[in-house]
Design an enzyme around this catalytic site. Sequence first.
Site, PDB file in Angstrom:
ATOM      1  N   ASP A  82      41.326  43.395  37.349  1.00 11.52           N
ATOM      2  CA  ASP A  82      40.270  43.622  36.362  1.00 11.52           C
ATOM      3  C   ASP A  82      39.049  44.236  37.078  1.00 11.52           C
ATOM      4  OD1 ASP A  82      38.981  43.377  33.879  1.00 11.52           O
ATOM      5  OD2 ASP A  82      38.245  41.358  34.330  1.00 11.52           O
ATOM      6  N   HIS A  83      38.481  45.262  36.496  1.00 12.74           N
ATOM      7  CA  HIS A  83      37.275  45.914  37.057  1.00 12.74           C
ATOM      8  C   HIS A  83      37.441  46.328  38.514  1.00 12.74           C
ATOM      9  CE1 HIS A  83      34.810  45.403  33.518  1.00 12.74           C
ATOM     10  NE2 HIS A  83      35.255  44.170  33.423  1.00 12.74           N
ATOM     11  N   GLY A 179      30.041  37.680  29.621  1.00 13.06           N
ATOM     12  CA  GLY A 179      29.212  36.479  29.743  1.00 13.06           C
ATOM     13  C   GLY A 179      28.849  35.898  28.386  1.00 13.06           C
ATOM     14  N   HIS A 206      36.613  44.482  26.141  1.00 12.62           N
ATOM     15  CA  HIS A 206      36.087  43.574  27.172  1.00 12.62           C
ATOM     16  C   HIS A 206      35.030  42.652  26.544  1.00 12.62           C
ATOM     17  CE1 HIS A 206      37.465  45.191  31.202  1.00 12.62           C
ATOM     18  NE2 HIS A 206      38.074  45.963  30.331  1.00 12.62           N
ATOM     19  N   GLY A 207      34.704  41.590  27.277  1.00 11.37           N
ATOM     20  CA  GLY A 207      33.579  40.747  26.877  1.00 11.37           C
ATOM     21  C   GLY A 207      33.820  39.958  25.605  1.00 11.37           C
ATOM     22  N   SER A 209      34.529  36.701  25.204  1.00 12.03           N
ATOM     23  CA  SER A 209      34.019  35.317  25.116  1.00 12.03           C
ATOM     24  C   SER A 209      32.798  35.289  24.215  1.00 12.03           C
ATOM     25  CB  SER A 209      33.603  34.799  26.500  1.00 12.03           C
ATOM     26  OG  SER A 209      34.725  34.535  27.288  1.00 12.03           O
ATOM     27  N   ASN A 228      40.065  40.942  26.483  1.00 12.43           N
ATOM     28  CA  ASN A 228      39.760  40.220  27.741  1.00 12.43           C
ATOM     29  C   ASN A 228      38.888  38.986  27.502  1.00 12.43           C
ATOM     30  OD1 ASN A 228      40.964  42.400  28.984  1.00 12.43           O
ATOM     31  ND2 ASN A 228      39.229  42.899  30.281  1.00 12.43           N
ATOM     32  N   ALA A 230      37.136  35.835  29.789  1.00  7.84           N
ATOM     33  CA  ALA A 230      36.888  35.254  31.116  1.00  7.84           C
ATOM     34  C   ALA A 230      35.953  34.051  31.044  1.00  7.84           C
ATOM     35  CB  ALA A 230      36.321  36.315  32.057  1.00  7.84           C
ATOM     36  N   THR A 231      34.714  34.280  30.600  1.00 10.92           N
ATOM     37  CA  THR A 231      33.688  33.232  30.682  1.00 10.92           C
ATOM     38  C   THR A 231      34.128  31.934  30.001  1.00 10.92           C
ATOM     39  OG1 THR A 231      32.013  34.956  30.702  1.00 10.92           O
ATOM     40  CG2 THR A 231      31.252  32.741  30.198  1.00 10.92           C
TER      41      THR A 231
HETATM   42  P1  13P Z   1      33.929  37.588  28.997  1.00 11.23           P
HETATM   43  O1  13P Z   1      33.548  36.891  30.247  1.00 11.23           O
HETATM   44  O2  13P Z   1      32.776  37.884  28.113  1.00 11.23           O
HETATM   45  O3  13P Z   1      35.032  36.881  28.276  1.00 11.23           O
HETATM   46  O4  13P Z   1      34.502  39.020  29.405  1.00 11.23           O
HETATM   47  C1  13P Z   1      35.770  39.101  29.975  1.00 11.23           C
HETATM   48  C2  13P Z   1      36.084  40.469  30.429  1.00 11.23           C
HETATM   49  O5  13P Z   1      35.842  41.436  29.768  1.00 11.23           O
HETATM   50  C3  13P Z   1      36.733  40.582  31.744  1.00 11.23           C
HETATM   51  O6  13P Z   1      36.913  41.900  32.110  1.00 11.23           O
END
Ligand code: 13P
Length: 285
Positions: A82-83, A179, A206-207, A209, A228, A230-231
Amino acid sequence: MAFVTSEQMMAAADRNGYAIGAFNVENMEMVMAVVRAAEELHAPAILQTTPSTVKYAGLPLYYANVKAAAERAGVPIALHLDHGSSFELAMQALRTGYTSIMIDGSKEQFEDNIAVTKRVADACRPSGIPVEAELGKVGGKEDDLDCNDPGYTDPDDAVRFVAETGITSLAVAIGTAHGIYKGEPKLDMERLSEIRSRVSIPLVLHGASGVPDEAVRECIRRGISKVNFATELRIAYSNGVKEFLQANPSAFDPKKYGAVAMEHVTALVKEKILVCGSDGKADMV
Ligand code: 13P
């Protein structure tokens, strides 16, 4: 079942109107928890690691963990960088055996983003490993990438970017951020639909969460094939550890709090798989 590429999964998702959940993992417990959730819902899943995660334990350790979990799982699993922050890191992940790679040149000027992305896509193609890249800038903080100046993906640029780089999936910036959100995110759904109508490869959100479930579902209806998270997983894992240690302050066996942390992550990932609509889709890959 098998350790597969994300391209196979996303092609099936794209054809059938659902998305693959892509979950950031930091350690063996999170790997086990995500794979368990995927198995319980018979869903394909992508596990992914960012550059700072890779720095923490090294590519081979995550590869070995995910490959072992995938081989004993009854569902398809992919391992994604990722990234990816440089051509060199992308090549290390490719050589290690990752089955999916992202190169993130979104902080660069457009032409430089095209150049580094094309270089990675060209290098991965002979091995059949798919490459995701980002155009526009997803806001917020992920890893060492801190973006206070988000920029939406321009549909004209997206068409050119995809044609010139040869990538297999495109991460779009439509108003999400990495985040925790301070308020409810405002997503540019019309922009997403326009990009979808002009770009034929699968699109990535992405993002996710903190994005309301209904908004994620709407993005999937409009053509997102990978989402995606993550947080929220990091929070779930940490809450599990805290909860156990607060109730059992003299505990010292990592397996005890690890088990509770895994339960929290598995429960969350199952919710996200249901939002993505990938439950029951393991055999479509
Ligand atoms: P979040 O942390 O907002 O869930 O984003 C995850 C993400 O896009 C990882 O690449």
